[in-house]
Scaffold this motif. Sequence first.
Motif, short mmCIF file in Angstrom:
data_model
loop_
_atom_site.label_atom_id
_atom_site.label_comp_id
_atom_site.label_asym_id
_atom_site.label_seq_id
_atom_site.Cartn_x
_atom_site.Cartn_y
_atom_site.Cartn_z
N PRO A 1 0.87 -1.20 0.11
CA PRO A 1 0.16 -0.01 0.07
C PRO A 1 1.03 1.28 0.07
CG PRO A 1 -0.24 -1.29 1.93
CD PRO A 1 0.83 -2.15 0.99
N ILE A 2 0.66 2.25 -0.80
CA ILE A 2 1.18 3.34 -1.02
C ILE A 2 0.12 4.68 -0.61
CG2 ILE A 2 2.31 5.11 -2.75
CD1 ILE A 2 3.36 2.50 -4.03
N SER A 3 0.78 5.76 0.07
CA SER A 3 0.16 6.94 0.32
C SER A 3 0.87 8.06 -0.42
CB SER A 3 -0.15 6.99 1.63
OG SER A 3 1.07 7.63 2.25
N ARG A 4 -0.11 8.97 -0.82
CA ARG A 4 0.79 10.21 -1.45
C ARG A 4 -0.30 11.41 -1.15
NH1 ARG A 4 3.10 12.53 -6.73
NH2 ARG A 4 4.14 14.34 -5.91
N PRO A 5 -0.23 11.87 0.31
CA PRO A 5 -1.28 12.96 0.57
C PRO A 5 -1.00 14.09 0.00
CG PRO A 5 0.25 12.61 2.39
CD PRO A 5 0.75 11.50 1.36
N ASN A 6 0.29 14.50 -0.30
CA ASN A 6 0.63 15.86 -1.02
C ASN A 6 1.83 15.82 -1.95
OD1 ASN A 6 3.16 16.08 0.54
ND2 ASN A 6 1.73 16.55 2.26
N LEU A 7 2.19 16.85 -2.44
CA LEU A 7 3.24 16.96 -3.36
C LEU A 7 4.64 16.68 -3.08
CD1 LEU A 7 1.95 19.76 -6.01
CD2 LEU A 7 1.56 17.32 -6.28
N THR A 8 4.92 16.71 -1.76
CA THR A 8 6.26 16.47 -1.03
C THR A 8 6.36 15.30 -0.52
OG1 THR A 8 5.67 17.75 0.95
CG2 THR A 8 6.35 18.83 -1.07
N PHE A 9 5.32 14.29 -0.19
CA PHE A 9 5.49 13.16 0.93
C PHE A 9 4.88 11.97 0.27
CE2 PHE A 9 6.40 11.50 4.74
CZ PHE A 9 5.35 10.93 5.19
N SER A 10 5.44 10.99 0.53
CA SER A 10 4.70 9.69 0.23
C SER A 10 5.33 8.48 1.18
CB SER A 10 5.09 9.17 -1.28
OG SER A 10 4.78 8.02 -1.75
N THR A 11 4.44 7.46 1.18
CA THR A 11 4.80 6.28 2.16
C THR A 11 4.54 5.12 1.33
OG1 THR A 11 2.60 5.92 3.17
CG2 THR A 11 4.21 7.49 4.44
N LEU A 12 5.37 4.00 1.48
CA LEU A 12 5.27 2.75 0.99
C LEU A 12 5.16 1.64 2.32
CD1 LEU A 12 5.55 0.44 -1.24
CD2 LEU A 12 7.95 0.40 -0.94
N THR A 13 4.18 0.83 2.13
CA THR A 13 4.19 -0.01 3.30
C THR A 13 4.53 -1.56 2.62
OG1 THR A 13 2.60 1.22 4.60
CG2 THR A 13 2.77 -1.20 5.15
N VAL A 14 5.37 -2.10 3.41
CA VAL A 14 5.75 -3.56 2.95
C VAL A 14 4.77 -4.39 3.90
CG1 VAL A 14 7.27 -5.27 2.34
CG2 VAL A 14 7.73 -2.88 2.01
N SER A 15 3.74 -5.34 3.59
CA SER A 15 2.93 -5.84 4.59
C SER A 15 3.18 -7.43 4.47
CB SER A 15 1.37 -5.69 3.97
OG SER A 15 1.13 -4.25 3.72
N ASN A 16 2.91 -7.77 5.64
CA ASN A 16 3.01 -9.30 6.05
C ASN A 16 4.56 -9.70 5.58
OD1 ASN A 16 2.38 -11.95 6.86
ND2 ASN A 16 1.02 -12.30 4.90
N MET A 17 5.44 -9.27 5.89
CA MET A 17 6.84 -9.71 5.46
C MET A 17 7.16 -10.88 5.31
SD MET A 17 8.82 -5.84 5.93
CE MET A 17 8.22 -5.82 7.68
N SER A 18 8.03 -11.54 4.19
CA SER A 18 8.74 -12.60 4.29
C SER A 18 10.13 -12.33 3.83
CB SER A 18 7.88 -13.33 3.41
OG SER A 18 7.93 -13.21 2.03
N PRO A 19 10.62 -13.30 3.98
CA PRO A 19 12.40 -13.32 3.95
C PRO A 19 12.50 -12.59 2.26
CG PRO A 19 12.00 -15.22 4.96
CD PRO A 19 10.87 -14.85 4.86
N GLU A 20 11.67 -13.16 1.32
CA GLU A 20 11.53 -12.61 0.12
C GLU A 20 11.53 -11.10 -0.17
OE1 GLU A 20 11.15 -16.78 0.73
OE2 GLU A 20 9.50 -15.41 0.80
N ASP A 21 11.05 -10.58 0.84
CA ASP A 21 10.91 -9.16 0.64
C ASP A 21 12.23 -8.51 1.02
OD1 ASP A 21 7.56 -9.41 2.14
OD2 ASP A 21 8.32 -9.21 -0.24
N SER A 22 13.23 -9.14 1.70
CA SER A 22 14.51 -8.49 1.93
C SER A 22 15.11 -8.00 0.70
CB SER A 22 15.29 -9.48 2.45
OG SER A 22 14.90 -10.15 3.60
N SER A 23 15.31 -6.49 0.67
CA SER A 23 15.58 -5.71 -0.51
C SER A 23 15.91 -4.18 -0.11
CB SER A 23 14.55 -5.75 -1.37
OG SER A 23 14.83 -5.27 -2.75
N ILE A 24 16.34 -3.51 -0.88
CA ILE A 24 16.48 -2.20 -0.89
C ILE A 24 15.25 -1.44 -1.68
CG2 ILE A 24 17.87 -0.21 -1.21
CD1 ILE A 24 20.19 -2.11 -1.71
#
Lengths: 113, 112
Positions: free
Chosen positions: A67-90
């Motif tokens: 899930p991603i949010s972008r409430p305005n033109l200067t900010f955003s969030t990315l959520t990595v949900s229900n993580m597993s080892p395969e999500d290990s990354s940059i």
Amino acid sequence: SAVISQKPSRDICQRGTSLTIQCQVDSQVTMMFWYRQQPGQSLTLIATANQGSEATYESGFVIDKFPISRPNLTFSTLTVSNMSPEDSSIYLCSVRDANQPQHFGDGTRLSIL
Amino acid sequence: TQLLEQSPQFLSIQEGENLTVYCNSSSVFSSLQWYRQEPGEGPVLLVTVVTGGEVKKLKRLTFQFGDARKDSSLHITAAQPGDTGLYLCAGVSADSWGKLQFGAGTQVVVTP
């Protein structure tokens, strides 16, 4: 060029938990993107963060997992949900304005145990 | 399938030697960027090329955009250990819907 700040810079998380990554830009930008990168490899686009509307996901990535949010033109969030080892990354935030090159934050290094 | 084919994947050279990295595609790009990424950091933009046949120089780095805007090269003269990093080419084409497409990257290691 815009200064992009990402938080956290790194984290170690337990399997099954979720982590939200923040991206703050020092100026208003038209486009914001989220990428994933395995160490030493190239970048894969996860989604384009659209201000005021749902993000546009690339093939292989879904809103329930990232899930991603972008409430305005200067900010955003990315959520990595229900993580597993395969999500290990940059995970990298990137921004681009009209007719300008694209710039990147320093990334969030995520390890899942 | 990668829209941009980058070669070689890995280069290890001695300080003072020259090197060239290639980026090729069957698609036409409206612009092409080269980035360098060092460990623990995000990719840093080196150059943008937009005109077919364009040549840009950045100190010891020379960037060339092909006449047909389908390929590009990066040449480093007298490489130094500070040139070590992951070099990425990326571009926007008519096939990419305005999104930046990346090559697979070239890991360059310059040893003293």
